[in-house]
Design a protein around this motif. Structure first.
Motif, short mmCIF file in Angstrom:
data_model
loop_
_atom_site.label_atom_id
_atom_site.label_comp_id
_atom_site.label_asym_id
_atom_site.label_seq_id
_atom_site.Cartn_x
_atom_site.Cartn_y
_atom_site.Cartn_z
N GLU A 93 -3.33 27.09 -2.93
CA GLU A 93 -3.49 26.31 -4.17
C GLU A 93 -4.94 26.08 -4.55
O GLU A 93 -5.32 26.23 -5.71
CB GLU A 93 -2.75 24.97 -4.03
N SER A 94 -5.78 25.70 -3.57
CA SER A 94 -7.18 25.42 -3.90
C SER A 94 -7.91 26.67 -4.36
O SER A 94 -8.72 26.63 -5.29
CB SER A 94 -7.89 24.81 -2.68
N GLY A 95 -7.61 27.80 -3.73
CA GLY A 95 -8.24 29.04 -4.14
C GLY A 95 -7.80 29.47 -5.52
O GLY A 95 -8.61 29.97 -6.33
N ALA A 96 -6.52 29.26 -5.82
CA ALA A 96 -6.00 29.61 -7.15
C ALA A 96 -6.64 28.73 -8.22
O ALA A 96 -7.01 29.20 -9.32
CB ALA A 96 -4.48 29.44 -7.17
N ARG A 97 -6.80 27.46 -7.90
CA ARG A 97 -7.43 26.54 -8.86
C ARG A 97 -8.89 26.93 -9.09
O ARG A 97 -9.37 26.93 -10.23
CB ARG A 97 -7.32 25.11 -8.33
N ALA A 98 -9.59 27.29 -8.03
CA ALA A 98 -10.98 27.72 -8.16
C ALA A 98 -11.07 28.98 -9.02
O ALA A 98 -11.98 29.12 -9.84
CB ALA A 98 -11.58 27.98 -6.78
N ALA A 99 -10.12 29.88 -8.84
CA ALA A 99 -10.12 31.12 -9.63
C ALA A 99 -9.93 30.83 -11.11
O ALA A 99 -10.59 31.46 -11.96
CB ALA A 99 -9.02 32.05 -9.12
N ARG A 100 -9.07 29.88 -11.44
CA ARG A 100 -8.88 29.53 -12.85
C ARG A 100 -10.15 28.94 -13.45
O ARG A 100 -10.53 29.24 -14.60
CB ARG A 100 -7.70 28.56 -12.99
N TYR A 101 -10.82 28.09 -12.69
CA TYR A 101 -12.08 27.53 -13.16
C TYR A 101 -13.13 28.63 -13.37
O TYR A 101 -13.89 28.60 -14.35
CB TYR A 101 -12.62 26.51 -12.16
#
Length: 206
Positions: free
Chosen positions: A98-106
């Motif tokens: 989840e944290s990596g996916a959120r970072a990718a969206r940012y």
């Protein structure tokens, strides 16, 4: 022999590509970029990217998050223009959770920003070819459930520069003639342990 600090840097073919990409960031109206140096262990990818940055944009600020959570926090707080986001070992920052996916969206929002006051920003990353291939694959069900498809989507924006696995003879010759005794010793040792693939592991010796 009293040598200190970093060993001298030997110019290699990929340095032209890295520095050309960074020069574009210095032009008026430049867009933010995701630049990824890929190579196997001890190929010199981290040093090459560091030297390119030091040569072209040495005055830029640097943000170096240690993991995906720190990357998310930095991106949430906002990254000022003329900043380098340093992601050595990219697979440890853009993780398929989840944290990596959120970072990718940012990161996608940052790379697609149209406002001139928000760019340019450099996302400078290194990773192994196998790790990059895994991150670019369609995620499995559990990873997809947390939005990890955003990682592959973000990497569609990446400019990839391949770092050769080892020094070729011409580059090794430069190292052998270096005024730095550490470089000369490393070059001569690399000759002695030349692999069956006819590659030269100078960086591994160093």
């Amino acid at each position: 022999d009293g040598e200190t600090g970093l060993t001298p840097y030997v110019w290699r073919d990929h340095d032209t590509k890295l520095r050309s990409a960074l020069v574009q960031l210095t032009q008026d109206g430049a867009q933010s970029r995701l630049l990824v140096a890929i190579g196997t262990s001890c190929s010199g990818k981290t040093r090459a990217l560091y030297e390119a940055i030091r040569a072209v944009i040495p005055h830029w600020n640097v943000v170096a998050p240690k993991d995906a959570n720190q990357l998310c926090l930095a991106l949430e707080n906002g990254i000022p223009r003329n900043t380098i986001i340093w992601l050595d070992e990219l697979q440890d920052r853009l993780t398929l959770v989840e944290s990596g996916a959120r970072a990718a969206r940012y990161l996608m929002e940052l790379l697609n920003a149209e406002e001139e006051e928000a760019r340019p920003i450099l996302v400078a990353a290194t990773t192994w070819p196998d790790n990059l291939a895994e991150l670019r694959q369609r995620p499995g069900p559990s990873a997809a459930a947390v939005g990890a498809g955003a990682v592959a989507a973000a990497l569609e924006h990446a400019e990839i520069v391949q770092i050769r696995p080892a020094f070729i003879a011409r580059e090794l010759g430069v190292a052998k003639s270096s005024p730095d005794s550490r470089m000369r010793t490393a070059a001569n040792t690399a000759i002695e342990i030349r692999s069956t693939e006819s590659t030269w592991k100078l960086t591994q010796v160093l």
